[in-house]
Design a protein around this motif. Structure first.
Motif, PDB file in Angstrom:
ATOM      1  N   LYS A 199      29.337  17.947  -7.686  1.00 35.24           N
ATOM      2  CA  LYS A 199      29.455  17.575  -9.098  1.00 35.24           C
ATOM      3  C   LYS A 199      28.432  16.522  -9.493  1.00 35.24           C
ATOM      4  O   LYS A 199      27.792  16.627 -10.537  1.00 35.24           O
ATOM      5  N   VAL A 200      28.269  15.508  -8.645  1.00 37.18           N
ATOM      6  CA  VAL A 200      27.304  14.442  -8.931  1.00 37.18           C
ATOM      7  C   VAL A 200      25.880  14.976  -8.865  1.00 37.18           C
ATOM      8  O   VAL A 200      25.049  14.673  -9.722  1.00 37.18           O
ATOM      9  N   GLY A 201      25.595  15.815  -7.870  1.00 35.30           N
ATOM     10  CA  GLY A 201      24.237  16.306  -7.652  1.00 35.30           C
ATOM     11  C   GLY A 201      23.763  17.346  -8.643  1.00 35.30           C
ATOM     12  O   GLY A 201      22.566  17.487  -8.869  1.00 35.30           O
ATOM     13  N   THR A 202      24.703  18.087  -9.242  1.00 35.76           N
ATOM     14  CA  THR A 202      24.289  19.174 -10.133  1.00 35.76           C
ATOM     15  C   THR A 202      24.665  18.956 -11.591  1.00 35.76           C
ATOM     16  O   THR A 202      23.980  19.447 -12.477  1.00 35.76           O
ATOM     17  N   GLY A 203      25.777  18.287 -11.842  1.00 35.26           N
ATOM     18  CA  GLY A 203      26.255  18.122 -13.216  1.00 35.26           C
ATOM     19  C   GLY A 203      26.814  19.408 -13.809  1.00 35.26           C
ATOM     20  O   GLY A 203      27.129  19.461 -14.993  1.00 35.26           O
ATOM     21  N   LEU A 204      26.938  20.464 -12.985  1.00 37.25           N
ATOM     22  CA  LEU A 204      27.458  21.742 -13.485  1.00 37.25           C
ATOM     23  C   LEU A 204      28.964  21.665 -13.714  1.00 37.25           C
ATOM     24  O   LEU A 204      29.678  20.960 -13.006  1.00 37.25           O
ATOM     25  N   ASN A 205      29.433  22.441 -14.669  1.00 39.37           N
ATOM     26  CA  ASN A 205      30.856  22.512 -14.968  1.00 39.37           C
ATOM     27  C   ASN A 205      31.422  23.800 -14.364  1.00 39.37           C
ATOM     28  O   ASN A 205      31.710  24.760 -15.071  1.00 39.37           O
ATOM     29  N   VAL A 206      31.556  23.816 -13.039  1.00 43.70           N
ATOM     30  CA  VAL A 206      32.092  24.975 -12.320  1.00 43.70           C
ATOM     31  C   VAL A 206      33.601  24.790 -12.226  1.00 43.70           C
ATOM     32  O   VAL A 206      34.075  23.672 -11.971  1.00 43.70           O
ATOM     33  N   PRO A 207      34.386  25.859 -12.451  1.00 46.20           N
ATOM     34  CA  PRO A 207      35.846  25.717 -12.364  1.00 46.20           C
ATOM     35  C   PRO A 207      36.276  25.059 -11.040  1.00 46.20           C
ATOM     36  O   PRO A 207      35.761  25.377  -9.974  1.00 46.20           O
ATOM     37  N   GLU A 208      37.209  24.134 -11.155  1.00 42.93           N
ATOM     38  CA  GLU A 208      37.682  23.348 -10.009  1.00 42.93           C
ATOM     39  C   GLU A 208      38.195  24.240  -8.878  1.00 42.93           C
ATOM     40  O   GLU A 208      37.948  23.965  -7.709  1.00 42.93           O
ATOM     41  N   ASN A 209      38.895  25.323  -9.223  1.00 41.27           N
ATOM     42  CA  ASN A 209      39.445  26.193  -8.172  1.00 41.27           C
ATOM     43  C   ASN A 209      38.337  26.853  -7.358  1.00 41.27           C
ATOM     44  O   ASN A 209      38.473  27.033  -6.149  1.00 41.27           O
ATOM     45  N   VAL A 210      37.227  27.200  -7.980  1.00 47.99           N
ATOM     46  CA  VAL A 210      36.094  27.810  -7.271  1.00 47.99           C
ATOM     47  C   VAL A 210      35.505  26.803  -6.290  1.00 47.99           C
ATOM     48  O   VAL A 210      35.261  27.119  -5.123  1.00 47.99           O
ATOM     49  N   LEU A 211      35.283  25.583  -6.750  1.00 46.49           N
ATOM     50  CA  LEU A 211      34.724  24.546  -5.881  1.00 46.49           C
ATOM     51  C   LEU A 211      35.667  24.228  -4.716  1.00 46.49           C
ATOM     52  O   LEU A 211      35.220  24.060  -3.579  1.00 46.49           O
ATOM     53  N   ASN A 212      36.974  24.172  -5.009  1.00 44.24           N
ATOM     54  CA  ASN A 212      37.944  23.896  -3.942  1.00 44.24           C
ATOM     55  C   ASN A 212      37.973  25.023  -2.913  1.00 44.24           C
ATOM     56  O   ASN A 212      38.119  24.774  -1.718  1.00 44.24           O
ATOM     57  N   GLU A 213      37.848  26.266  -3.371  1.00 49.38           N
ATOM     58  CA  GLU A 213      37.811  27.405  -2.443  1.00 49.38           C
ATOM     59  C   GLU A 213      36.578  27.323  -1.542  1.00 49.38           C
ATOM     60  O   GLU A 213      36.667  27.545  -0.337  1.00 49.38           O
ATOM     61  N   ILE A 214      35.422  26.999  -2.130  1.00 50.31           N
ATOM     62  CA  ILE A 214      34.193  26.878  -1.340  1.00 50.31           C
ATOM     63  C   ILE A 214      34.356  25.752  -0.316  1.00 50.31           C
ATOM     64  O   ILE A 214      34.013  25.918   0.854  1.00 50.31           O
ATOM     65  N   GLU A 215      34.909  24.621  -0.754  1.00 52.04           N
ATOM     66  CA  GLU A 215      35.101  23.494   0.166  1.00 52.04           C
ATOM     67  C   GLU A 215      36.049  23.878   1.302  1.00 52.04           C
ATOM     68  O   GLU A 215      35.804  23.557   2.468  1.00 52.04           O
ATOM     69  N   LEU A 216      37.115  24.589   0.990  1.00 53.24           N
ATOM     70  CA  LEU A 216      38.075  25.030   2.001  1.00 53.24           C
ATOM     71  C   LEU A 216      37.432  26.041   2.961  1.00 53.24           C
ATOM     72  O   LEU A 216      37.641  25.976   4.175  1.00 53.24           O
TER      73      LEU A 216
END
Length: 153
Positions: free
Chosen positions: A34-51
């Motif tokens: 989030k800090v590095g890109t500033g993109l507004n990607v849905p939270e669930n998508v980011l959490n899935e990638i992190e998981l």
């Protein structure tokens, strides 16, 4: 995915590169993204990638992927990928800077519509740079959305 990254790098002027066989593990952190890109990607998508990062591992790219790349030797120097040892020998033999690209295993969201992949260029022993890509499947085609976390040593 592999071909998309190679196409993207060649499109940015990446000529005369070698491809490394080994794929490294990809690391992903939602806050850093989030800090590095500033993109507004849905939270669930980011959490899935992190998981799904925990499933990422070190491996070897299928040699058949190189055969699918239809570039001449001025873009990709060999149709056979290099091992880490091959790359070190190349540097020792030529005593020149080279472009050896290493692409990590991609981390996907659960629907395989978004992913993060790391790219590193070995230039010479002890000299490298790299970045991460965030890609999204748009109308069935992987599209680079942003490059981030650029580094150099």
């Amino acid at each position: 995915m592999f071909k998309k990254i190679i196409d993207h790098e060649i499109g940015k002027g990446g000529r005369g590169m070698y491809i490394q066989c080994e794929k490294s593990k990809t690391y992903f952190d939602v806050k850093d993204f989030k800090v590095g890109t500033g993109l507004n990607v849905p939270e669930n998508v980011l959490n899935e990638i992190e998981l799904n990062e925990s499933k990422s591992s070190i491996g070897v790219w299928n040699a058949e992927l190189l055969n699918e790349l239809n570039y001449g030797e001025d873009f990709i120097k060999r149709k056979k990928c290099l091992t880490k040892n091959d790359a070190e020998q190349l540097f020792k033999r030529t005593k020149k800077r080279q472009k050896v690209i290493s692409i990590s295993e991609p981390i996907f969201d659960n629907n395989y519509e978004n992913c993060v992949v790391s790219v590193s260029y070995l230039k010479f022993t002890g000299s490298a740079y790299g970045k991460k890509y965030f890609l999204k499947k748009v109308y069935g085609i992987w599209t680079v959305i942003v490059e981030y976390e650029i580094w150099m040593i």
